[in-house]
Motif scaffolding. Structure first.
Motif, mmCIF file in Angstrom:
data_model
loop_
_atom_site.group_PDB
_atom_site.id
_atom_site.type_symbol
_atom_site.label_atom_id
_atom_site.label_comp_id
_atom_site.label_asym_id
_atom_site.label_seq_id
_atom_site.Cartn_x
_atom_site.Cartn_y
_atom_site.Cartn_z
ATOM 1 N N GLU A 71 24.455 54.343 31.761
ATOM 2 C CA GLU A 71 24.749 53.648 30.787
ATOM 3 C C GLU A 71 25.822 52.238 31.002
ATOM 4 N N PRO A 72 25.743 51.225 30.456
ATOM 5 C CA PRO A 72 26.892 50.278 30.550
ATOM 6 C C PRO A 72 28.173 50.643 30.146
ATOM 7 N N PHE A 73 29.281 50.191 30.810
ATOM 8 C CA PHE A 73 30.509 50.336 30.361
ATOM 9 C C PHE A 73 30.841 49.724 29.090
ATOM 10 N N LYS A 74 31.637 50.137 28.262
ATOM 11 C CA LYS A 74 32.153 49.556 26.909
ATOM 12 C C LYS A 74 32.949 48.306 27.334
ATOM 13 N N ALA A 75 33.839 48.305 28.264
ATOM 14 C CA ALA A 75 34.678 47.384 28.794
ATOM 15 C C ALA A 75 34.533 47.350 30.294
ATOM 16 N N ARG A 76 34.004 46.038 30.744
ATOM 17 C CA ARG A 76 34.057 45.643 32.280
ATOM 18 C C ARG A 76 35.140 44.848 32.751
ATOM 19 N N ILE A 77 36.239 45.666 32.881
ATOM 20 C CA ILE A 77 37.229 45.148 33.036
ATOM 21 C C ILE A 77 37.947 45.657 34.652
ATOM 22 N N GLY A 78 37.384 45.679 35.660
ATOM 23 C CA GLY A 78 37.561 46.298 36.771
ATOM 24 C C GLY A 78 37.462 45.423 38.104
ATOM 25 N N ALA A 79 36.576 44.524 37.962
ATOM 26 C CA ALA A 79 36.475 43.482 38.987
ATOM 27 C C ALA A 79 37.088 42.073 38.955
ATOM 28 N N ASN A 80 37.970 41.889 38.128
ATOM 29 C CA ASN A 80 38.683 40.779 38.126
ATOM 30 C C ASN A 80 37.839 39.550 37.699
ATOM 31 N N GLU A 81 36.776 39.780 37.120
ATOM 32 C CA GLU A 81 35.713 38.771 36.808
ATOM 33 C C GLU A 81 36.391 38.091 35.418
ATOM 34 N N SER A 82 36.034 36.838 35.190
ATOM 35 C CA SER A 82 36.521 36.462 34.046
ATOM 36 C C SER A 82 35.618 36.485 32.645
ATOM 37 N N VAL A 83 35.948 37.570 31.887
ATOM 38 C CA VAL A 83 34.977 38.073 30.693
ATOM 39 C C VAL A 83 35.062 36.843 29.771
ATOM 40 N N PHE A 84 35.784 35.817 29.721
ATOM 41 C CA PHE A 84 35.758 34.560 28.979
ATOM 42 C C PHE A 84 34.537 33.860 29.382
ATOM 43 N N SER A 99 35.230 31.831 41.333
ATOM 44 C CA SER A 99 34.898 33.218 40.696
ATOM 45 C C SER A 99 35.929 33.812 39.780
ATOM 46 N N LYS A 100 37.083 33.455 39.673
ATOM 47 C CA LYS A 100 38.010 33.926 38.958
ATOM 48 C C LYS A 100 38.212 33.304 37.651
ATOM 49 N N VAL A 101 39.238 32.296 37.662
ATOM 50 C CA VAL A 101 39.688 31.832 36.379
ATOM 51 C C VAL A 101 38.291 30.685 35.922
ATOM 52 N N TYR A 102 37.488 30.217 36.699
ATOM 53 C CA TYR A 102 36.390 29.621 36.295
ATOM 54 C C TYR A 102 35.416 30.304 35.752
ATOM 55 N N GLY A 103 35.396 31.620 35.864
ATOM 56 C CA GLY A 103 34.266 32.395 35.525
ATOM 57 C C GLY A 103 33.111 32.492 35.819
ATOM 58 N N MET A 104 32.886 32.057 37.320
ATOM 59 C CA MET A 104 31.685 31.967 37.953
ATOM 60 C C MET A 104 31.326 32.935 39.069
ATOM 61 N N ALA A 105 31.807 34.231 38.971
ATOM 62 C CA ALA A 105 31.702 35.038 40.041
ATOM 63 C C ALA A 105 30.393 35.275 40.687
ATOM 64 N N GLY A 106 29.347 35.336 39.718
ATOM 65 C CA GLY A 106 27.888 35.504 40.138
ATOM 66 C C GLY A 106 27.331 34.363 40.837
ATOM 67 N N ALA A 107 28.147 33.207 40.736
ATOM 68 C CA ALA A 107 27.319 31.985 41.267
ATOM 69 C C ALA A 107 27.709 31.792 42.762
ATOM 70 N N ARG A 108 28.651 32.497 43.359
ATOM 71 C CA ARG A 108 28.951 32.270 44.796
ATOM 72 C C ARG A 108 29.262 31.028 45.153
ATOM 73 N N ILE A 109 30.483 30.595 44.798
ATOM 74 C CA ILE A 109 30.830 29.139 45.243
ATOM 75 C C ILE A 109 32.414 29.119 45.290
ATOM 76 N N GLY A 110 32.949 28.684 46.401
ATOM 77 C CA GLY A 110 34.343 28.492 46.467
ATOM 78 C C GLY A 110 34.615 27.440 47.693
ATOM 79 N N TYR A 111 35.811 27.191 48.019
ATOM 80 C CA TYR A 111 36.020 26.050 48.871
ATOM 81 C C TYR A 111 37.287 26.468 49.561
ATOM 82 N N ALA A 112 37.481 25.537 50.511
ATOM 83 C CA ALA A 112 38.572 25.845 51.810
ATOM 84 C C ALA A 112 39.359 24.513 51.619
ATOM 85 N N LEU A 113 40.515 24.174 51.916
ATOM 86 C CA LEU A 113 41.255 23.199 52.185
ATOM 87 C C LEU A 113 41.988 23.373 53.341
#
Lengths: 372, 372
Positions: A31-44, A222-236
């Motif tokens: 069954e699913p979790f009541k709260a998915r707050i373990g992977a530092n995903e952004s639930v927002f 993936s984090k504050v922008y809330g798109m972990a499942g999209a797989r996109i980041g960058y390097a400077l």
């Protein structure tokens, strides 16, 4: 019929997984979790504009994504005050770390990180035959001075530093990191993982000269922008280092929908501010819940809070298990003494309420099972 | 301040790109193409159900994708009559080829492919220090007997064979490939790239025993399923080989939206049949256009047609340039004598009409520039 002849490195590697994903745990539980707050995903979630852009892009997904991520790099370069030649876009920081390790680490090369820092980096180093040296956290922070001293001692080619840190949420002021670069030994490249920097206090992002060949900074959607499942980041980094990624990267590997979403997310600065506010409020709430249970929350510059459970790793693990059993998905640090904590991601009001309701019972059970 | 110390392999690699993407060409032109029929994308797009699934998944993209692609592997295993342990899902065949080459190729190891076959495979081999041996096509087909004989001669660890072939569109019956396996030398692993097999004649998919340790088959959602920009594909092989991918792959690297879309696409068999029909009709149309211009279309089991321009590579290149100048995006084979052809992807009626309108002028110009 013989088996494939694997490389020496591959033969020596265990079939380990850096993390067990929440979906895997959900299947095991049934069954699913009541709260998915373990992977530092952004639930927002992502910006509504990013969602709209991704929905619009779905019907265009028959086309390969732009191999140069041109539009996104234009927007990023304006934002960071650099040129597009200072930016490489990849499939999340995980993917970029893999490419970077491949660029510099060959079998036997030394690499330095902190004991308990991001395990996926360690996974890549092992995967390319690197020899990893770990230094302890200092006061629950990854410590540049200790890291750079070890790098000098072992002749490291690569040094990993996350600021803010995961899993502790701690941080340094960016200018302190820049000042510490004087101690980085010649020939060592610093990977500065700033995955959580968008929700850190002003001044946390290190004001590195983007042409400084000693540092590469990594950012993610993936984090504050809330798109972990999209797989996109960058390097400077300096253009020479950035262009070297073209020798090894999967040129058409960044999802077209993710590129569209990231561009829209970046442009929606109002939403970013809104999420920052929600993260700050949720951090406060998590800290309050910790205190209500007689425990100490650690200060956090991230979208999660490490809660000191006051005893050892075995105790914190029992608390964690009690939370999982109560349908609250959280994680905890791997290494002592940081593993005295559990790590709880920010969440919605409902997530916070579910955590608040479950936490006392999980603590009681742990104390019963492990009397002091 | 010294530069990063790159690996020996990286220092030796050119900063090449396997392909220049259409977006890059569009930016250079300053305007979009009238017909985008050069990258073997499926202009017919993904299943409407896949689009709907991807649109629905956009708001859930704050969650990492399932690291095990469990649901997709369940569906695939039912479809292929294998277990989920026989399947690895990755970010397209490009990503899977990269992981596979990394698993078996170390510096100096020999690999065999056909001269003019998929360049991204060659890119990966070079990227891991492999030594690539190329054999010629035989009658415009990648030839298992020639490939396997060369593999025996050079002690290859890896042999690449695409069936159907890109860029020629040619194919073998699957059972012929299985029969030829007797000639594959011990210790050589055959990568059978079946990217286009869903639109090939019945019997083209090789009936390989999935537990045979000598073969790994690769499939994709980029071509007939119309999801090139989603970056999702899979490989079928013996469980030991499949599990070895867990040592090197980016576990959370498959986009969540792509997983949802692929699952829905797979279930919409009626749409797949519809697309197959459109591809077949478009192949006929391309063949007819070739003949109307006095040229020979090659038989095709793919979503593109190679058109023999009747002369050498320089002439075909001039025809190609004429098409690009007329806003028709097409490509051509790299190696002689296959480079006597241009390669035109299937398209909509509008695409076909635009190609039919532009082709005579492009041919005339090429003939004027290069009189026989």
């Amino acid at each position: 019929m013989t088996q494939p002849r694997y490389t020496q490195i591959v033969q020596s590697l265990p079939a380990t997984v850096p993390f067990v994903g929440p979906e895997t745990q959900i299947r095991a539980r049934g069954e699913p979790f009541k709260a998915r707050i373990g992977a530092n995903e952004s639930v927002f979630g992502p910006s509504p504009r990013a969602i709209e852009a991704m929905r619009d892009a779905a019907s265009e997904v028959w086309m390969y994504g732009d191999a140069e991520s041109y539009d996104l790099k234009q927007e990023l370069s304006a934002r960071h005050g650099v040129t597009p030649a200072h930016i490489v876009v990849g499939s999340g920081i995980d993917g970029l770390l893999g490419s970077l390790v491949r660029l510099v680490v060959e079998p036997g090369d030394t690499v330095v990180t902190s004991d308990g820092a991001y395990p996926t980096f360690n996974y890549h180093v092992a995967g390319f035959g690197g020899v990893l040296h770990k230094v302890p956290y200092v006061e629950d922070r990854e410590d540049p001075a200790t890291l750079f001293a070890k790098a000098a001692e072992v002749g490291a080619k690569l040094v990993y530093l996350a600021n803010p840190d995961n899993p502790m949420g701690s941080w340094h002021r960016g200018e302190e990191i820049v000042a510490a670069l004087d101690k980085l030994p010649d020939g060592a490249l610093l990977v500065l993982d700033e995955a959580y920097v968008e929700c850190a206090p002003e001044g946390t992002a290190a004001p590195v000269d983007v042409d400084d060949p000693r540092v590469i900074r990594m950012r993610t959607f993936s984090k504050v922008y809330g798109m972990a499942g999209a797989r996109i980041g960058y390097a400077l980094a300096a253009p020479e280092l950035i262009s070297s990624f073209n020798k090894v990267r999967d040129h058409f590997g960044v999802n077209r929908i993710a590129q569209a979403g990231a561009l829209a997310a970046l442009r929606d600065t109002a939403y970013l501010d809104e999420v920052r506010g929600k993260i700050a409020a949720s951090r406060e709430r998590l800290a309050a819940i910790a205190r209500e249970n007689g425990l100490e929350p650690l200060p956090s510059a991230t979208n999660f809070v490490a809660i000191d459970c006051g005893r050892d790793g075995a105790f914190a693990k029992a608390v964690l298990d009690g939370l999982i059993a109560r349908s609250i998905f959280v994680r905890m640090p791997f290494a002592a003494p940081q593993n005295r904590c559990i790590r709880v991601s920010c969440g919605t009001e409902a997530d916070m309420a579910a955590f608040a309701a479950a936490f006392p019972g999980a603590l009681d059970d742990a104390r019963t099972d492990q009397p002091e």
